[in-house]
Design a protein around this motif. Structure first.
Motif, PDB file in Angstrom:
ATOM      1  N   SER A   1       0.836  -1.202   0.000  1.00  0.00           N
ATOM      2  CA  SER A   1       0.000   0.000   0.000  1.00  0.00           C
ATOM      3  C   SER A   1       0.867   1.247   0.000  1.00  0.00           C
ATOM      4  O   SER A   1       1.965   1.256   0.556  1.00  0.00           O
ATOM      5  CB  SER A   1      -0.920   0.007   1.222  1.00  0.00           C
TER       6      SER A   1
ATOM      7  N   LYS B   1       0.728   5.596   0.530  1.00  0.00           N
ATOM      8  CA  LYS B   1      -0.044   6.755   0.978  1.00  0.00           C
ATOM      9  C   LYS B   1       0.517   8.014   0.351  1.00  0.00           C
ATOM     10  O   LYS B   1       1.727   8.255   0.378  1.00  0.00           O
ATOM     11  CB  LYS B   1      -0.021   6.886   2.498  1.00  0.00           C
TER      12      LYS B   1
ATOM     13  N   GLU C   1       0.098  12.261   0.335  1.00  0.00           N
ATOM     14  CA  GLU C   1      -0.452  13.370   1.110  1.00  0.00           C
ATOM     15  C   GLU C   1      -0.636  14.613   0.243  1.00  0.00           C
ATOM     16  O   GLU C   1       0.171  14.898  -0.632  1.00  0.00           O
ATOM     17  CB  GLU C   1       0.480  13.726   2.272  1.00  0.00           C
TER      18      GLU C   1
ATOM     19  N   THR D   1      -5.432  12.675   2.402  1.00  0.00           N
ATOM     20  CA  THR D   1      -4.522  11.599   2.006  1.00  0.00           C
ATOM     21  C   THR D   1      -5.248  10.600   1.119  1.00  0.00           C
ATOM     22  O   THR D   1      -6.437  10.328   1.302  1.00  0.00           O
ATOM     23  CB  THR D   1      -3.936  10.861   3.220  1.00  0.00           C
TER      24      THR D   1
ATOM     25  N   THR E   1      -4.692   6.678  -0.119  1.00  0.00           N
ATOM     26  CA  THR E   1      -3.937   5.442   0.057  1.00  0.00           C
ATOM     27  C   THR E   1      -4.351   4.451  -1.018  1.00  0.00           C
ATOM     28  O   THR E   1      -5.530   4.103  -1.122  1.00  0.00           O
ATOM     29  CB  THR E   1      -4.175   4.822   1.452  1.00  0.00           C
TER      30      THR E   1
ATOM     31  N   THR F   1      -4.346   0.889  -1.902  1.00  0.00           N
ATOM     32  CA  THR F   1      -4.170  -0.368  -1.175  1.00  0.00           C
ATOM     33  C   THR F   1      -3.941  -1.521  -2.148  1.00  0.00           C
ATOM     34  O   THR F   1      -4.468  -1.525  -3.264  1.00  0.00           O
ATOM     35  CB  THR F   1      -5.394  -0.679  -0.309  1.00  0.00           C
TER      36      THR F   1
END
Lengths: 115, 112
Positions: free
Chosen positions: A18, A20, A22, A78, A80, A82
């Protein structure tokens, strides 16, 4: 002018992991931020609208369980990705705007490569 | 459906003037934007039109005709740094603030 900061600018990850990303509005409060994706030589496509304090609104065809969006404050959203797969490799760009009908200001984008 | 059309590529000479056209068919209209995007970078805002007519901002001008579903971006006194893709985007009526429909962009090459 309005500044939107996006981090990281590029990331390489292995399939199944995953990632992330920002997005921050640096000099204004953004109750709404937007996430776009751009494949090579293609248009920017809106993926989802991120609303501070509530659930994101996803565009048709975008898997909300795969692309998790959190907008915890007025200056931070954010995204993400996955269980990333090679087909998720793309240029992801966030944007934010102040008043309605004001222009969108974009972050510098994140180039994701999934190996 | 929603559709934004603009030429794929254009070439112009340094110091010249170039006009990039954009036609659109969308479900309503609530503003048209032009963005500049250098390779590998995010778009930067150039201009915004919501009423018919010409908006001028330095070397860049943008024109809108809502009845014709048509806009153009005019770049004057071209510089080498103007080599980039230029994106036409429309905000349809009723869409969220960020729900811009983007064209595929016009890649402009400025030659000496």
């Amino acid at each position: 002018g309005a500044v939107v900061s996006q981090h990281p600018s590029w990331v390489i990850c292995k399939s199944g992991t995953s990632v992330k990303i920002e997005c921050r509005s640096l000099d204004f409060q953004a109750t709404t931020m937007f996430w776009y994706r751009q494949f090579p030589k293609q248009s920017l496509m809106l993926m989802a609208t991120s609303n501070e304090g509530s659930k994101a609104t996803y565009e048709q065809g975008v898997e909300k369980d795969k692309f998790l969006i959190n907008h915890a404050s007025l200056t931070l959203s954010t995204l993400t990705v996955t269980s990333a797969h090679p087909e998720d490799s793309s240029f992801y760009i966030c944007s934010a705007a102040g008043l309605y009908n004001s222009p969108l200001h974009f972050g510098n984008g994140t180039r994701l490569t999934v190996t | 459906g929603q559709n934004i059309d603009q030429p794929t590529e254009m070439t112009a000479t340094e110091g010249a003037i170039v006009q990039i056209n954009c036609t659109y068919q969308t479900s309503g209209f609530n503003g048209l934007f032009w963005y500049q995007q250098h390779a590998g970078e995010a778009p930067t805002f150039l201009s915004y039109n919501v009423l018919d007519g010409l908006e001028e901002k330095g070397r860049f001008s943008s024109f809108l005709s809502r009845s014709k579903g048509y806009s153009y971006l005019l770049l004057k006194e071209l510089q080498m740094k103007d080599s980039a893709s230029y994106l036409c985007a429309v905000r349809p009526r009723g869409g969220s603030q960020g729900n811009l429909i983007f064209g595929k962009g016009t890649k402009l090459s400025v030659k000496p």
